[in-house]
Design a protein around this motif. Structure first.
Motif, PDB file in Angstrom:
ATOM      1  N   LYS A 199      51.125  38.741  42.259  1.00 18.87           N
ATOM      2  CA  LYS A 199      52.565  38.531  42.154  1.00 18.87           C
ATOM      3  C   LYS A 199      53.275  39.870  42.280  1.00 18.87           C
ATOM      4  N   VAL A 200      54.291  39.901  43.120  1.00 20.07           N
ATOM      5  CA  VAL A 200      55.051  41.131  43.367  1.00 20.07           C
ATOM      6  C   VAL A 200      56.538  40.816  43.225  1.00 20.07           C
ATOM      7  N   GLU A 201      57.237  41.634  42.434  1.00 25.71           N
ATOM      8  CA  GLU A 201      58.680  41.502  42.268  1.00 25.71           C
ATOM      9  C   GLU A 201      59.387  42.631  43.015  1.00 25.71           C
ATOM     10  N   ALA A 202      60.461  42.285  43.695  1.00 21.88           N
ATOM     11  CA  ALA A 202      61.277  43.281  44.393  1.00 21.88           C
ATOM     12  C   ALA A 202      62.713  42.763  44.428  1.00 21.88           C
ATOM     13  N   PHE A 203      63.605  43.640  44.884  1.00 25.06           N
ATOM     14  CA  PHE A 203      65.028  43.304  44.865  1.00 25.06           C
ATOM     15  C   PHE A 203      65.500  42.610  46.135  1.00 25.06           C
ATOM     16  N   THR A 204      64.618  42.513  47.130  1.00 24.13           N
ATOM     17  CA  THR A 204      64.911  41.743  48.337  1.00 24.13           C
ATOM     18  C   THR A 204      63.691  40.900  48.680  1.00 24.13           C
ATOM     19  N   PRO A 205      63.879  39.751  49.314  1.00 22.07           N
ATOM     20  CA  PRO A 205      62.711  38.931  49.690  1.00 22.07           C
ATOM     21  C   PRO A 205      61.779  39.646  50.651  1.00 22.07           C
ATOM     22  N   GLU A 206      62.341  40.419  51.559  1.00 21.80           N
ATOM     23  CA  GLU A 206      61.516  41.105  52.541  1.00 21.80           C
ATOM     24  C   GLU A 206      60.621  42.161  51.885  1.00 21.80           C
ATOM     25  N   ASP A 207      61.180  42.904  50.924  1.00 18.99           N
ATOM     26  CA  ASP A 207      60.372  43.915  50.238  1.00 18.99           C
ATOM     27  C   ASP A 207      59.236  43.272  49.440  1.00 18.99           C
ATOM     28  N   ALA A 208      59.532  42.185  48.761  1.00 21.09           N
ATOM     29  CA  ALA A 208      58.490  41.523  47.972  1.00 21.09           C
ATOM     30  C   ALA A 208      57.357  41.024  48.860  1.00 21.09           C
ATOM     31  N   THR A 209      57.706  40.414  49.991  1.00 19.93           N
ATOM     32  CA  THR A 209      56.675  39.901  50.899  1.00 19.93           C
ATOM     33  C   THR A 209      55.897  41.041  51.546  1.00 19.93           C
ATOM     34  N   ARG A 210      56.586  42.100  51.921  1.00 17.92           N
ATOM     35  CA  ARG A 210      55.894  43.210  52.584  1.00 17.92           C
ATOM     36  C   ARG A 210      54.946  43.922  51.623  1.00 17.92           C
ATOM     37  N   ILE A 211      55.364  44.142  50.389  1.00 14.91           N
ATOM     38  CA  ILE A 211      54.486  44.794  49.413  1.00 14.91           C
ATOM     39  C   ILE A 211      53.266  43.919  49.130  1.00 14.91           C
ATOM     40  N   ASN A 212      53.472  42.631  48.996  1.00 12.35           N
ATOM     41  CA  ASN A 212      52.361  41.720  48.737  1.00 12.35           C
ATOM     42  C   ASN A 212      51.377  41.720  49.901  1.00 12.35           C
ATOM     43  N   THR A 213      51.897  41.706  51.123  1.00  8.94           N
ATOM     44  CA  THR A 213      51.014  41.715  52.295  1.00  8.94           C
ATOM     45  C   THR A 213      50.219  43.010  52.379  1.00  8.94           C
ATOM     46  N   GLU A 214      50.865  44.137  52.105  1.00 10.45           N
ATOM     47  CA  GLU A 214      50.164  45.423  52.157  1.00 10.45           C
ATOM     48  C   GLU A 214      49.078  45.498  51.091  1.00 10.45           C
ATOM     49  N   LEU A 215      49.365  44.975  49.927  1.00  8.55           N
ATOM     50  CA  LEU A 215      48.346  44.990  48.865  1.00  8.55           C
ATOM     51  C   LEU A 215      47.158  44.106  49.232  1.00  8.55           C
ATOM     52  N   LEU A 216      47.398  42.984  49.879  1.00  2.00           N
ATOM     53  CA  LEU A 216      46.300  42.141  50.335  1.00  2.00           C
ATOM     54  C   LEU A 216      45.447  42.869  51.371  1.00  2.00           C
ATOM     55  N   LEU A 217      46.093  43.584  52.275  1.00  2.62           N
ATOM     56  CA  LEU A 217      45.341  44.354  53.267  1.00  2.62           C
ATOM     57  C   LEU A 217      44.507  45.447  52.611  1.00  2.62           C
ATOM     58  N   LEU A 218      45.070  46.084  51.595  1.00  3.41           N
ATOM     59  CA  LEU A 218      44.301  47.109  50.878  1.00  3.41           C
ATOM     60  C   LEU A 218      43.108  46.492  50.158  1.00  3.41           C
ATOM     61  N   ALA A 219      43.312  45.320  49.545  1.00 11.47           N
ATOM     62  CA  ALA A 219      42.198  44.653  48.873  1.00 11.47           C
ATOM     63  C   ALA A 219      41.117  44.243  49.869  1.00 11.47           C
ATOM     64  N   GLU A 220      41.539  43.752  51.019  1.00 16.35           N
ATOM     65  CA  GLU A 220      40.553  43.382  52.045  1.00 16.35           C
ATOM     66  C   GLU A 220      39.816  44.610  52.569  1.00 16.35           C
ATOM     67  N   GLY A 221      40.535  45.713  52.706  1.00 16.44           N
ATOM     68  CA  GLY A 221      39.866  46.955  53.110  1.00 16.44           C
ATOM     69  C   GLY A 221      38.846  47.417  52.088  1.00 16.44           C
ATOM     70  N   LEU A 222      39.167  47.227  50.802  1.00 15.57           N
ATOM     71  CA  LEU A 222      38.206  47.580  49.762  1.00 15.57           C
ATOM     72  C   LEU A 222      36.952  46.715  49.862  1.00 15.57           C
ATOM     73  N   ILE A 223      37.113  45.409  50.087  1.00 16.11           N
ATOM     74  CA  ILE A 223      35.953  44.521  50.222  1.00 16.11           C
ATOM     75  C   ILE A 223      35.115  44.926  51.427  1.00 16.11           C
ATOM     76  N   ASN A 224      35.757  45.263  52.541  1.00 20.82           N
ATOM     77  CA  ASN A 224      35.016  45.719  53.725  1.00 20.82           C
ATOM     78  C   ASN A 224      34.272  47.023  53.445  1.00 20.82           C
ATOM     79  N   LYS A 225      34.898  47.887  52.664  1.00 23.40           N
ATOM     80  CA  LYS A 225      34.227  49.142  52.313  1.00 23.40           C
ATOM     81  C   LYS A 225      33.001  48.873  51.438  1.00 23.40           C
ATOM     82  N   LEU A 226      33.148  47.940  50.510  1.00 18.47           N
ATOM     83  CA  LEU A 226      31.988  47.573  49.688  1.00 18.47           C
ATOM     84  C   LEU A 226      30.880  46.985  50.552  1.00 18.47           C
ATOM     85  N   ASN A 227      31.260  46.179  51.545  1.00 21.25           N
ATOM     86  CA  ASN A 227      30.271  45.637  52.472  1.00 21.25           C
ATOM     87  C   ASN A 227      29.546  46.747  53.223  1.00 21.25           C
TER      88      ASN A 227
END
Length: 419
Positions: free
Chosen positions: A194-222
């Protein structure tokens, strides 16, 4: 009617009350003017002052309630109801899965199904990374979180660093921890970001970037697990090759030194030779027995005896080669079998290491961990926060309780001071 003690009245000694008793009622027959004034007239100045004193604490209590409860409640209503900036919530859900290995036992085949299973530990690993300073540093460099959290129009109590006093990374991390939350369901292992921001676009963009970082971490573990597995298997193969070569060389050197190629076959050949000599010895001894019965003085008797003696000596020599001292085949076979066992063990170890390396390379071709998105980051169309009515009611309730606590403390202090 009782006469107030604070009042002074002028009563003449000629004031007389005539009453007629009618059972339970008393009726006043005559009331002179001085006594009437004394009972119902205006009191003196001293009594008026004491009656006016209780009005002052009431006015003080009203002011105290006004300053402690009413005015702060109005300020809370104005802020929570009209000033506090709206915050949009973007939510995403994912699960970390791992490739399930096939069971080799029949019971395991019955209890397990081939497919993928959830990896709860890796989900908590992704959570710790998303909420860490490393993730904040990466995402801040990517989309500039400071600008997203300090947009124009955001009220001072909601924005990051409102007074421009502390723009440090640690202060940004503390603010980031309030705006980003992640939970992992212990039953289903589903992670909720869950990500809170002051605009819908910022909230969605931060959430998407965090998902990409998490996926990158899983790939690194692999990749790390893949590299470590192959490296460990290759190291085992190298060690097994060294042992196999050393065992083979040791066995070859022993064969050359002892002229021993196949102890079993060589001992069999020598035993066969002993059997032939023993058979010949038996034949010679049979002839000797015949000559002793018919012609004991025959010249062939001595020749047969010499032959029997030579055969026995040769048999003893051959048997000594098989079961004699340190140079016998039996003693050589002990060392030979040890070297053969070392070689066989080294060969089997090498074969197992090569199989493990091949399996590790085969497993490396497949991804062991997966970050599977269940719910993609949504673009909110209405602000979820703040909860204005709830915040107002909470603030008013807290202020009323605060007023009650302070009022009780003040009453206690006043009673204590009067004592």
């Amino acid at each position: 009617m009782a006469i107030p003690p604070c009042c002074s009245f002028h009563v003449t000694p000629f004031t007389v009350l005539h009453a007629h008793d009618t059972g339970t009622d008393m009726r006043v027959s005559r009331l002179k003017r001085p006594f009437f004034k004394a009972m119902f007239g205006k009191p003196t100045t001293e009594c008026a002052t004491q009656e006016a004193q209780p009005a002052r604490p009431k006015r003080r209590n009203a002011k105290f309630f006004l300053y402690i409860t009413v005015i702060p409640s109005l300020l809370c209503i104005v802020y929570f109801g009209f000033i506090e900036t709206d915050r949009y919530l973007s939510e995403s859900r994912f699960v970390v899965r791992q490739q399930e290995r096939k069971s080799t036992s029949s019971l395991g085949v019955l209890l397990q199904s081939v497919g993928i299973t959830s990896a709860r530990e890796e989900a908590f690993t992704a959570k710790d990374f998303v909420l860490s300073r490393d993730a904040l540093r990466l995402i801040d460099n990517s989309i500039n979180l400071r600008a997203a959290f300090t947009r124009d129009g955001v009220d001072p109590f909601s924005r990051f660093n409102p007074l421009n006093l502390d723009d440090s990374f640690e202060e940004l991390f503390a603010y980031y921890s309030k705006r980003v939350r992640m939970e992992v369901d212990l039953t289903s292992s589903i992670a909720i970001l869950k990500v809170e921001a002051f605009t819908p676009e910022d909230a969605t963009r931060i959430n998407t970037e965090l998902l990409l970082l998490a996926e990158g971490l899983i790939n690194k573990l692999n990749e790390r697990a893949r590299t470590d597995t192959i490296a460990f298997a290759a190291q085992q193969v190298e060690e097994a090759e060294v042992d196999a070569k050393a065992s083979a060389l040791a066995l070859s050197a022993y064969r050359d030194q002892e002229t021993l190629f196949d102890p079993a076959q060589q001992s069999t050949m020598q035993l066969q030779q002993v059997f032939k000599l023993q058979a010949e010895l038996i034949t010679v001894r049979g002839h000797i027995a015949q000559f002793r019965e018919s012609a004991s003085e025959s010249p062939q008797m001595k020749a047969l005896q010499r032959r029997a003696h030579e055969l026995q000596k040769e048999i003893d020599n051959e048997m000594a080669k098989v079961t004699g001292g340190s140079d016998s085949i039996t003693q050589k076979v002990i060392e030979f079998e040890r070297l053969m066992l070392d070689r066989d063990f080294s060969d089997k170890r090498l074969s197992a290491a090569l199989g493990a390396l091949e399996q590790a390379r085969s497993e490396a071709q497949r991804q062991q961990l997966y970050l599977e998105r269940i719910v993609a980051p949504n673009l909110p169309d209405t602000p979820i926060y703040p909860k204005r009515i709830r915040n107002i009611l909470t603030a008013v309730g807290v202020l009323i309780m605060l007023y009650g606590v302070v009022k009780i403390l003040m009453i206690g202090l006043m009673e204590h001071s009067e004592q």
